[in-house]
Design a protein around this motif. Structure first.
Motif, PDB file in Angstrom:
ATOM      1  N   GLY A 185      52.242  50.923  59.691  1.00 45.95           N
ATOM      2  CA  GLY A 185      53.704  50.831  59.641  1.00 45.95           C
ATOM      3  C   GLY A 185      54.157  50.876  61.096  1.00 45.95           C
ATOM      4  N   PHE A 186      55.067  49.966  61.472  1.00 49.74           N
ATOM      5  CA  PHE A 186      55.441  49.928  62.888  1.00 49.74           C
ATOM      6  C   PHE A 186      56.953  49.776  63.025  1.00 49.74           C
ATOM      7  CE2 PHE A 186      54.702  48.186  67.337  1.00 49.74           C
ATOM      8  CZ  PHE A 186      54.146  49.360  67.812  1.00 49.74           C
ATOM      9  N   GLY A 187      57.652  50.674  62.321  1.00 43.53           N
ATOM     10  CA  GLY A 187      59.114  50.720  62.414  1.00 43.53           C
ATOM     11  C   GLY A 187      59.533  51.604  63.577  1.00 43.53           C
ATOM     12  N   ARG A 188      60.790  52.054  63.512  1.00 43.52           N
ATOM     13  CA  ARG A 188      61.377  52.828  64.608  1.00 43.52           C
ATOM     14  C   ARG A 188      60.544  54.044  65.023  1.00 43.52           C
ATOM     15  NH1 ARG A 188      66.934  51.439  62.501  1.00 43.52           N
ATOM     16  NH2 ARG A 188      66.111  52.248  60.568  1.00 43.52           N
ATOM     17  N   ILE A 189      60.131  54.859  64.006  1.00 43.86           N
ATOM     18  CA  ILE A 189      59.441  56.122  64.330  1.00 43.86           C
ATOM     19  C   ILE A 189      58.063  55.830  64.932  1.00 43.86           C
ATOM     20  CG2 ILE A 189      58.503  58.264  63.366  1.00 43.86           C
ATOM     21  CD1 ILE A 189      60.797  58.100  61.240  1.00 43.86           C
ATOM     22  N   ALA A 190      57.358  54.871  64.339  1.00 47.08           N
ATOM     23  CA  ALA A 190      56.028  54.514  64.859  1.00 47.08           C
ATOM     24  C   ALA A 190      56.146  54.012  66.291  1.00 47.08           C
ATOM     25  CB  ALA A 190      55.398  53.443  63.973  1.00 47.08           C
ATOM     26  N   GLN A 191      57.145  53.182  66.553  1.00 47.34           N
ATOM     27  CA  GLN A 191      57.289  52.636  67.909  1.00 47.34           C
ATOM     28  C   GLN A 191      57.648  53.738  68.915  1.00 47.34           C
ATOM     29  OE1 GLN A 191      59.763  49.092  68.009  1.00 47.34           O
ATOM     30  NE2 GLN A 191      58.701  48.260  66.236  1.00 47.34           N
ATOM     31  N   ALA A 192      58.472  54.702  68.464  1.00 49.61           N
ATOM     32  CA  ALA A 192      58.820  55.817  69.364  1.00 49.61           C
ATOM     33  C   ALA A 192      57.570  56.642  69.676  1.00 49.61           C
ATOM     34  CB  ALA A 192      59.894  56.692  68.727  1.00 49.61           C
TER      35      ALA A 192
ATOM     36  N   ILE B 272      47.352  51.210  72.159  1.00 48.31           N
ATOM     37  CA  ILE B 272      48.089  51.133  70.889  1.00 48.31           C
ATOM     38  C   ILE B 272      47.628  49.945  70.053  1.00 48.31           C
ATOM     39  CG2 ILE B 272      50.386  50.892  69.843  1.00 48.31           C
ATOM     40  CD1 ILE B 272      49.961  53.543  71.483  1.00 48.31           C
ATOM     41  N   VAL B 273      47.241  50.227  68.794  1.00 51.57           N
ATOM     42  CA  VAL B 273      47.022  49.163  67.816  1.00 51.57           C
ATOM     43  C   VAL B 273      47.906  49.486  66.617  1.00 51.57           C
ATOM     44  CG1 VAL B 273      44.638  48.743  68.588  1.00 51.57           C
ATOM     45  CG2 VAL B 273      45.043  50.302  66.684  1.00 51.57           C
ATOM     46  N   TYR B 274      48.329  48.449  65.893  1.00 50.37           N
ATOM     47  CA  TYR B 274      49.190  48.735  64.743  1.00 50.37           C
ATOM     48  C   TYR B 274      48.915  47.761  63.610  1.00 50.37           C
ATOM     49  CZ  TYR B 274      52.252  44.767  65.979  1.00 50.37           C
ATOM     50  OH  TYR B 274      52.750  43.515  66.238  1.00 50.37           O
ATOM     51  N   PHE B 275      49.233  48.215  62.399  1.00 51.01           N
ATOM     52  CA  PHE B 275      49.215  47.321  61.239  1.00 51.01           C
ATOM     53  C   PHE B 275      50.603  47.357  60.623  1.00 51.01           C
ATOM     54  CE2 PHE B 275      49.169  46.639  56.692  1.00 51.01           C
ATOM     55  CZ  PHE B 275      48.661  45.355  56.663  1.00 51.01           C
ATOM     56  N   ASN B 276      51.178  46.190  60.463  1.00 52.18           N
ATOM     57  CA  ASN B 276      52.513  46.083  59.861  1.00 52.18           C
ATOM     58  C   ASN B 276      52.590  44.706  59.200  1.00 52.18           C
ATOM     59  OD1 ASN B 276      55.107  47.478  59.690  1.00 52.18           O
ATOM     60  ND2 ASN B 276      55.927  45.689  60.730  1.00 52.18           N
ATOM     61  N   PRO B 277      53.294  44.610  58.063  1.00 56.65           N
ATOM     62  CA  PRO B 277      53.380  43.298  57.415  1.00 56.65           C
ATOM     63  C   PRO B 277      53.932  42.212  58.352  1.00 56.65           C
ATOM     64  CG  PRO B 277      54.254  45.012  55.988  1.00 56.65           C
ATOM     65  CD  PRO B 277      53.930  45.670  57.290  1.00 56.65           C
ATOM     66  N   SER B 278      54.871  42.578  59.227  1.00 54.13           N
ATOM     67  CA  SER B 278      55.405  41.561  60.142  1.00 54.13           C
ATOM     68  C   SER B 278      55.082  41.952  61.583  1.00 54.13           C
ATOM     69  CB  SER B 278      56.918  41.430  59.968  1.00 54.13           C
ATOM     70  OG  SER B 278      57.495  42.697  60.134  1.00 54.13           O
ATOM     71  N   PRO B 279      54.945  40.966  62.490  1.00 54.47           N
ATOM     72  CA  PRO B 279      54.644  41.311  63.883  1.00 54.47           C
ATOM     73  C   PRO B 279      55.823  42.014  64.531  1.00 54.47           C
ATOM     74  CG  PRO B 279      54.872  38.915  63.618  1.00 54.47           C
ATOM     75  CD  PRO B 279      55.055  39.515  62.261  1.00 54.47           C
ATOM     76  N   ALA B 280      55.531  42.865  65.515  1.00 56.00           N
ATOM     77  CA  ALA B 280      56.610  43.582  66.208  1.00 56.00           C
ATOM     78  C   ALA B 280      57.286  42.662  67.215  1.00 56.00           C
ATOM     79  CB  ALA B 280      56.019  44.797  66.918  1.00 56.00           C
ATOM     80  N   ASN B 281      58.487  43.026  67.586  1.00 52.18           N
ATOM     81  CA  ASN B 281      59.249  42.348  68.625  1.00 52.18           C
ATOM     82  C   ASN B 281      58.401  42.178  69.901  1.00 52.18           C
ATOM     83  OD1 ASN B 281      60.833  42.707  71.139  1.00 52.18           O
ATOM     84  ND2 ASN B 281      62.566  42.614  69.736  1.00 52.18           N
ATOM     85  N   GLU B 282      58.481  40.979  70.514  1.00 54.15           N
ATOM     86  CA  GLU B 282      57.592  40.672  71.655  1.00 54.15           C
ATOM     87  C   GLU B 282      57.779  41.618  72.837  1.00 54.15           C
ATOM     88  OE1 GLU B 282      58.675  36.968  73.869  1.00 54.15           O
ATOM     89  OE2 GLU B 282      60.238  36.786  72.330  1.00 54.15           O
ATOM     90  N   TYR B 283      59.017  42.129  73.031  1.00 53.30           N
ATOM     91  CA  TYR B 283      59.259  43.041  74.160  1.00 53.30           C
ATOM     92  C   TYR B 283      58.554  44.377  73.925  1.00 53.30           C
ATOM     93  CZ  TYR B 283      62.775  39.569  75.224  1.00 53.30           C
ATOM     94  OH  TYR B 283      63.389  38.392  75.490  1.00 53.30           O
ATOM     95  N   VAL B 284      58.587  44.822  72.667  1.00 49.26           N
ATOM     96  CA  VAL B 284      57.914  46.085  72.313  1.00 49.26           C
ATOM     97  C   VAL B 284      56.411  45.922  72.524  1.00 49.26           C
ATOM     98  CG1 VAL B 284      57.395  47.645  70.393  1.00 49.26           C
ATOM     99  CG2 VAL B 284      59.710  46.729  70.655  1.00 49.26           C
ATOM    100  N   VAL B 285      55.878  44.810  72.053  1.00 45.56           N
ATOM    101  CA  VAL B 285      54.438  44.556  72.161  1.00 45.56           C
ATOM    102  C   VAL B 285      54.030  44.531  73.628  1.00 45.56           C
ATOM    103  CG1 VAL B 285      52.658  42.795  71.767  1.00 45.56           C
ATOM    104  CG2 VAL B 285      54.308  43.345  69.961  1.00 45.56           C
ATOM    105  N   GLU B 286      54.857  43.879  74.442  1.00 49.65           N
ATOM    106  CA  GLU B 286      54.531  43.767  75.870  1.00 49.65           C
ATOM    107  C   GLU B 286      54.599  45.141  76.549  1.00 49.65           C
ATOM    108  OE1 GLU B 286      56.679  40.602  77.884  1.00 49.65           O
ATOM    109  OE2 GLU B 286      56.358  41.715  79.753  1.00 49.65           O
ATOM    110  N   ASP B 287      55.680  45.892  76.243  1.00 46.89           N
ATOM    111  CA  ASP B 287      55.863  47.214  76.847  1.00 46.89           C
ATOM    112  C   ASP B 287      54.684  48.138  76.531  1.00 46.89           C
ATOM    113  OD1 ASP B 287      57.157  49.485  77.989  1.00 46.89           O
ATOM    114  OD2 ASP B 287      57.768  50.103  75.972  1.00 46.89           O
ATOM    115  N   LEU B 288      54.182  48.016  75.298  1.00 46.03           N
ATOM    116  CA  LEU B 288      53.129  48.941  74.855  1.00 46.03           C
ATOM    117  C   LEU B 288      51.736  48.337  74.977  1.00 46.03           C
ATOM    118  CD1 LEU B 288      54.881  50.200  71.591  1.00 46.03           C
ATOM    119  CD2 LEU B 288      54.685  51.418  73.772  1.00 46.03           C
TER     120      LEU B 288
END
Ligand code: DGY
Length: 323
Positions: free
Chosen positions: A155-162, A175-191
């Motif tokens: 799950g990679f919603g708000r709490i997971a991303q924080a 950081i690795v994550y599993f989520n039905p949809s890909p995360a926002n590209e800025y978040v992915v890049e930052d992390l």
């Protein structure tokens, strides 16, 4: 015109209770005791709005009570799997929740549990209190390194991303994550985060697995005996999501058999009862659902409910409608 009648199932922080009193004909639960299904039914029959929280069960037989006056459940909490959403929809009962304001406090508790589990914090505390500590030595209570380890988030919603931000920027974690949809590209890049294609793939590569998916039928026992076996024997499981995402008996067995090294739990199947098998294990850290329990966060959650009620009674769009 008379004020709308509002029923609050548990105590809220004083600042938001004061606002409720000023705005509504409100009934508070002064004793803060858990209420019964019959009391919830009566509340639905006698109040315009009922505000339950995550520990109150609203199954179909409660929601379907005859002669309802209530039109809105202003839930105090972001999770609402304690409410039968389909029944509520069928009954035309609106549900709102409190997203956004508990992100950091819950991520902080997930990080607390990760550190407690990795560094054997609760076990060390128990040892000192029991006056069993015999002194420093090079091999005493050796534990797991956090800095530089891999954190897998399901799950990679708000709490997971924080949590991922704190772990990556604070502890240098990968950081690795599993989520039905890909995360926002800025978040992915930052992390510098990598998306796994399956839960299984994530479990195999993670040193710490933290759960952030919603509770309910779709995720019940997502972490079961088979999946626990896929984790590294040195890995730790952290759950601040919902208790039923993990098969408790399978986790107890995995902790006993050293299938995994440790776990940190804030939520339980059937809470507030904690499955007995956990209580005698040294390699599990147990908290009493403290994720959002700061005064600031709980006050902000109350403000969110107030905003939803205000919009509802003014016939304006609801900020946080979930059903
Ligand atoms: C929620 O709001 O769903 C949380 O579990 C409360 O801490």
């Amino acid at each position: 015109m008379s004020k709308p009648k509002v029923f609050i199932t548990r105590r809220w922080p004083a600042a938001v209770e004061a606002k409720l009193k000023a705005l509504y004909d409100v009934t508070l639960n002064e004793d803060d005791r858990p209420l019964t299904a019959d009391e919830f039914k009566q509340a639905l029959q006698n109040y315009d709005a009922v505000c339950p929280t995550v520990c109150d069960s609203f199954p179909a037989d409660v929601i379907n009570v005859a002669d309802k006056r209530c039109k809105i459940l202003g839930n105090f909490g972001v999770g609402y799997n304690h409410i039968d959403v389909d029944a509520a929809k069928q009954q035309g009962l609106i549900i709102t929740n409190t997203p956004g304001v508990l992100t950091h406090s819950t991520a902080d508790v997930a990080m607390t549990l990760l550190l407690m589990s990795a560094r054997r914090g609760a076990e060390g505390d128990r040892l000192v209190r029991a006056q069993k500590w015999t002194g420093w030595c090079p091999t005493h209570m050796l534990s797991t390194d956090v800095t530089g380890a891999t954190l897998g988030l399901i799950g990679f919603g708000r709490i997971a991303q924080a949590m991922a931000k704190k772990a990556h920027h604070g502890f240098g974690m990968k950081i690795v994550y599993f989520n039905p949809s890909p995360a926002n590209e800025y978040v992915v890049e930052d992390l510098n985060a990598t998306r796994c294609q399956s839960v299984e793939e994530l479990l195999k590569v993670s040193d710490f697995v933290s759960l952030h998916c919603p509770g309910g039928a779709a995720t019940k026992h997502l972490i079961n005996a088979e999946r626990l076996k896929l984790m590294k024997p040195t890995a730790h499981l952290i759950n601040t999501a919902r208790g039923d995402v993990v098969d408790s008996q399978a986790l107890i067995a995995a902790l006993k058999n050293n299938t995994i090294r440790g776990a940190g739990l804030d939520v339980y199947e059937g809470e507030p009862n904690v499955p007995e098998g956990f209580l005698t294990l040294e390699n599990v850290s147990l908290l009493p659902h403290l994720g959002s329990a700061t005064l600031g966060t709980r006050t902000a959650m109350g403000e969110k409910v107030l905003a939803n009620l205000a919009a509802y009674f003014a016939s304006e769009p609801l900020p946080d409608r979930v059903a």
